[in-house]
Scaffold this active site. Structure first.
Site, PDB file in Angstrom:
ATOM      1  N   HIS C 231     -40.121 -33.670  59.457  1.00  0.00           N
ATOM      2  CA  HIS C 231     -41.467 -33.610  59.868  1.00  0.00           C
ATOM      3  C   HIS C 231     -41.750 -33.787  61.368  1.00  0.00           C
ATOM      4  CE1 HIS C 231     -45.841 -33.022  59.628  1.00  0.00           C
ATOM      5  NE2 HIS C 231     -45.781 -33.941  60.271  1.00  0.00           N
ATOM      6  N   TYR C 235     -43.222 -31.421  65.607  1.00  0.00           N
ATOM      7  CA  TYR C 235     -43.978 -31.781  66.624  1.00  0.00           C
ATOM      8  C   TYR C 235     -43.129 -31.696  67.695  1.00  0.00           C
ATOM      9  CZ  TYR C 235     -47.193 -33.791  63.514  1.00  0.00           C
ATOM     10  OH  TYR C 235     -48.085 -34.154  62.500  1.00  0.00           O
ATOM     11  N   HIS C 382     -49.270 -22.566  55.223  1.00  0.00           N
ATOM     12  CA  HIS C 382     -49.788 -23.566  56.033  1.00  0.00           C
ATOM     13  C   HIS C 382     -49.023 -23.342  57.191  1.00  0.00           C
ATOM     14  CE1 HIS C 382     -50.758 -27.101  57.757  1.00  0.00           C
ATOM     15  NE2 HIS C 382     -49.212 -27.658  57.749  1.00  0.00           N
ATOM     16  N   PHE C 383     -47.676 -23.222  56.834  1.00  0.00           N
ATOM     17  CA  PHE C 383     -46.868 -23.281  58.216  1.00  0.00           C
ATOM     18  C   PHE C 383     -46.539 -22.012  59.018  1.00  0.00           C
ATOM     19  CE2 PHE C 383     -43.229 -23.494  54.818  1.00  0.00           C
ATOM     20  CZ  PHE C 383     -42.585 -22.148  55.299  1.00  0.00           C
ATOM     21  N   HIS C 384     -47.072 -21.045  58.236  1.00  0.00           N
ATOM     22  CA  HIS C 384     -47.192 -19.915  59.254  1.00  0.00           C
ATOM     23  C   HIS C 384     -48.370 -19.695  60.138  1.00  0.00           C
ATOM     24  CE1 HIS C 384     -43.910 -18.231  56.698  1.00  0.00           C
ATOM     25  NE2 HIS C 384     -43.817 -17.381  57.654  1.00  0.00           N
ATOM     26  N   ARG C 445     -43.237 -20.747  45.562  1.00  0.00           N
ATOM     27  CA  ARG C 445     -42.714 -20.504  46.847  1.00  0.00           C
ATOM     28  C   ARG C 445     -41.277 -20.301  46.803  1.00  0.00           C
ATOM     29  NH1 ARG C 445     -42.405 -25.851  50.910  1.00  0.00           N
ATOM     30  NH2 ARG C 445     -41.091 -24.437  52.067  1.00  0.00           N
ATOM     31  N   ARG C 446     -40.458 -19.743  47.781  1.00  0.00           N
ATOM     32  CA  ARG C 446     -39.054 -19.932  47.643  1.00  0.00           C
ATOM     33  C   ARG C 446     -38.494 -19.033  46.741  1.00  0.00           C
ATOM     34  NH1 ARG C 446     -37.787 -26.271  49.172  1.00  0.00           N
ATOM     35  NH2 ARG C 446     -37.785 -26.181  51.413  1.00  0.00           N
TER      36      ARG C 446
END
Lengths: 68, 70, 579
Positions: C231, C235, C382-384, C445-446
């Site tokens: 995580h 950042y 989300h992470f895209h 996913r995946r």
């Protein structure tokens, strides 16, 4: 122009998520738009936006928006 | 270092100092953001909780049935 | 002729290093991004030219090259620029700097070749372990060695920035740390803290295991150590993007940063809270007690604070610029922003997408709601928005300013650049929206084959076919945007020198460092508190994981995906865990 060409392009781009999400939101109220209808809606919105942007401003004060 | 920070800007028509600057537009935008947040939160409650059965407990069986394992 | 004062004129040697880092980053972006299109078209069944078993090789390459290589090579360039520009002094020893860069390159090559071995028969390696390379998936040792070299390279880069700051402090003992350097140092500190976990995981567990020195590892331990780093690494990508929003966007908008003290508070909060939150990626992991997950959730929710502070400060700085440019009204000032400038527009749209990512991020962060979306395509959507847009689009927009700075060559085509950032925004809207929605009805996913036999997904709106079409369309637009970006970068670099490069500057402040409490610059104090928070959040979970499963686990065999897994074994193991 009421808005700079750059800003106009950005507004059109930002319109896309609204149209896409609008379809999902409407379906929650039982209104199902087909893909074609959504595209048509987007077309109308963009056209309206272009007309608004190109319409001469009151008093004929042309080109006052920033144009860099 | 002060030498590297921006001093002049060609498109600037006025100078607004710390004390006379009132970011009211920012307050409006952030307000809209929080409004969307609250609406989405309500929306999520209706769609995800009232619209579905219990999420974790009891969900395993139908899924496995669907895959054809159980 | 006016005297040009670009970065390359001030620090020609450092500019070469940064340029090399940028190009390493762009190369990773080119390969990793193209593989993204391959996956999108394969999954949605529009175009299949790889075997579904090889999907994991492609997915691993996409994840590692974009999430690790592209982002980190770019950010070491940005941080080197930030430190040298704001301290107004070069790096201490360029040979050392080139050494860490070379180490990162060698590491990347090792990792890349071992992943490539998954599809190329003549390379006797495989690393189909995805970006989240925890057990029981097992890679060739070269993959882990490459990762270690890469991470140690970033550690040395961090040491380089600290050395430069120490040297500067020796000559300026009473000065406040300039904001860009402050941002770099706080980010580096939590990077040291979080990479300790992944270094332990690789050196103690995964590498000996893949070399056959130990027979088995505790998978939950390796997962927990991965997410301890996994995580905070987000950042590590995001902080350079934040730095761009804080010190470039206000300048590009024609104004000043609203508050230097607020910016410092935000970076201190990220130093404190980045790492003790990793368990929120493991809400569904059995073997970690709910209480520990609750602590991780609380820390995560606290992280909303610096993000919302950033939203306020950055937007207020942009508004300041817009009003100085003549903007008026409650929202009319938005029209006065320099939307014609691709650097500004790219960063602003990236920030807008990040605000949207905040919505789905809050869903992910909540323990109970997370159950709904965990392991679905929602997470990928989300992470895209975060790394794929907030970070990647900010970096691409920044490149339009930085590449001219470090090469002395003018951007080849500014209009194309504007079109490129807009196209990326639109493409990501289509792709990410469809991914989020399909996650809500449980699409996993995946996997290359998201469909089940005898089971149909029921979308809340539209059909699965429409969702697939939307993903494919979005991915195609993103790939075109990527190609346009690379074209612009190549043409800029092969172009001639120009005298019209703007000066190397960053934004001034309305409220400067003199308004910030001195304690904010006490890096030792914040590091100590960050360490204590990590100890609180992780000691008990790690102890109970090791207590329950042992350091090396109960005989866990490694899975190697390309070799193929016998379906009968999978079925058997599923039956074992079923009631």
């Amino acid at each position: 122009m009421r808005i700079s060409p750059g800003a106009l392009l950005v507004v059109i781009a930002v319109l896309v998520p609204f149209v896409v999400e609008f379809r999902t939101a409407l379906s929650w109220f039982g209104v199902e738009l087909s893909v074609l209808e959504s595209v048509a809606l987007a077309g109308v919105l963009v056209l309206g936006l272009l007309v608004w942007a190109m319409w001469p401003q009151n008093g004929g004060e042309m080109g006052s928006a920033d144009s860099n | 270092m002060a030498s590297a920070t921006e001093k002049q800007e060609t498109d600037r028509v006025r100078e607004i100092g710390h004390d006379e600057y009132d970011p009211v537009g920012t307050a409006i935008l952030i307000g809209i953001y929080f409004l969307i947040l609250v609406l989405l939160w309500l929306f999520m409650y209706f769609v995800e909780f009232l619209g579905n059965g219990p999420t974790v407990v009891g969900a395993l069986q139908p899924v496995l049935l669907g895959v054809g394992l159980a | 002729m006016a005297m040009r004062n670009a970065y390359v004129d001030q620090f020609p040697s450092e500019a070469r290093l940064i340029s090399a880092a940028f190009w390493s980053s762009f190369l990773a972006l080119a390969i990793g991004g193209s593989l993204g299109l391959v996956q999108a078209l394969h999954r949605t069944d529009y175009l299949r030219f790889i075997d579904s078993v090889d999907y994991y090789t492609v997915l691993t390459a996409h994840g590692v090259l974009l999430a690790i290589t592209f982002t980190i090579f770019f950010l070491v360039g940005i941080f080197t620029w930030a430190v040298t520009t704001s301290l107004d002094r070069g790096l201490e020893d360029l040979r050392f700097s080139w050494a860490w860069y070379a180490m990162m390159v060698v590491g990347t090559v090792l990792v890349g070749v071992s992943i490539l071995g998954g599809v190329v028969d003549s390379i006797d390696m495989q690393a189909d372990v995805l970006f989240t390379f925890y057990a029981p998936l097992q890679a060739h040792p070269a993959f882990y060695v490459g990762l270690v070299l890469f991470v140690v390279g970033t550690w040395l880069a961090g040491a380089d920035w600290f050395r430069t700051w120490w040297a500067w402090r020796g000559e300026n003992p009473d000065e406040r740390i300039p904001l860009p350097t402050f941002m770099t140092l706080t980010t580096t500190l939590f990077w040291y803290l979080c990479t300790l976990g992944v270094a332990l995981s690789i050196l103690v567990l995964l590498l000996p295991w893949s070399m056959g020195i130990v027979d088995s590892v505790n998978p939950l331990l390796s997962r927990t150590l991965f997410w301890y780093f996994g995580h905070a690494v987000v950042y590590f990508w995001l902080m350079p993007a934040y730095m761009m929003w804080y010190i470039m966007l206000p300048k590009l908008s024609g104004g000043k940063l609203f508050s230097d003290p607020l910016a410092r508070v935000v970076f201190v909060l990220f130093l404190l809270l980045s790492t003790p939150t990793g368990i929120h990626h493991q809400y569904l992991d059995p073997g970690i007690a709910e209480g520990y997950k609750f602590i991780a959730m609380t820390n995560t929710m606290f992280l909303l604070l610096p993000s919302l502070l950033t939203a306020f400060t950055v937007v207020a700085s942009m508004e300041h610029g817009a009003r100085q440019r003549g903007g008026t009204g409650y929202l009319g000032w938005l029209k006065a922003l320099p939307w014609r400038d691709p650097v500004f527009t790219g960063m602003a749209l990236a920030g807008l997408m990040f605000a949207a990512a905040g919505f789905s991020g809050m869903i992910n962060a909540g323990m109970n709601i997370n159950y709904l979306v965990h392991n679905t395509w929602w997470i990928v959507g989300h992470f895209h928005l975060t790394v794929g847009t907030a970070v990647a689009l900010t970096f691409m927009a920044a490149a339009y300013w930085f590449v001219p700075q470090v090469t002395g060559k003018q951007l080849w085509n500014r209009s194309l650049a504007l079109g490129q950032v807009l196209l990326w925004f639109v493409g990501m809207t289509f792709m990410s929206n469809a991914m989020h929605r399909s996650g809500l009805f449980g699409m996993p996913r995946r996997t290359a084959e998201p469909q089940y036999q005898g089971f149909n997904f029921e979308p809340a709106a539209g059909t699965v076919g429409e969702i697939n079409a939307q993903v494919a369309l979005g991915a195609a637009l993103l790939t075109i945007a990527l190609a346009l970006f690379l074209l612009n970068m190549v043409m800029t670099t092969i172009g001639g020198e120009s005298d019209a490069i703007p000066d190397n500057t960053y934004a001034g402040t309305l409220s400067g460092p003199e308004d910030a409490p001195v304690v904010l610059d006490n890096l030792k104090l914040w590091t100590a508190i960050a360490t204590v928070l990590v100890v609180f959040a992780y000691t008990l979970p790690l102890a109970s994981i090791i207590d329950a499963g042992g350091l090396f686990g109960p005989g866990i065999e490694g899975f190697q995906l390309t070799i193929g897994i016998d379906p009968a074994i999978v079925l058997e193991s599923v039956r074992e865990v079923m009631p």
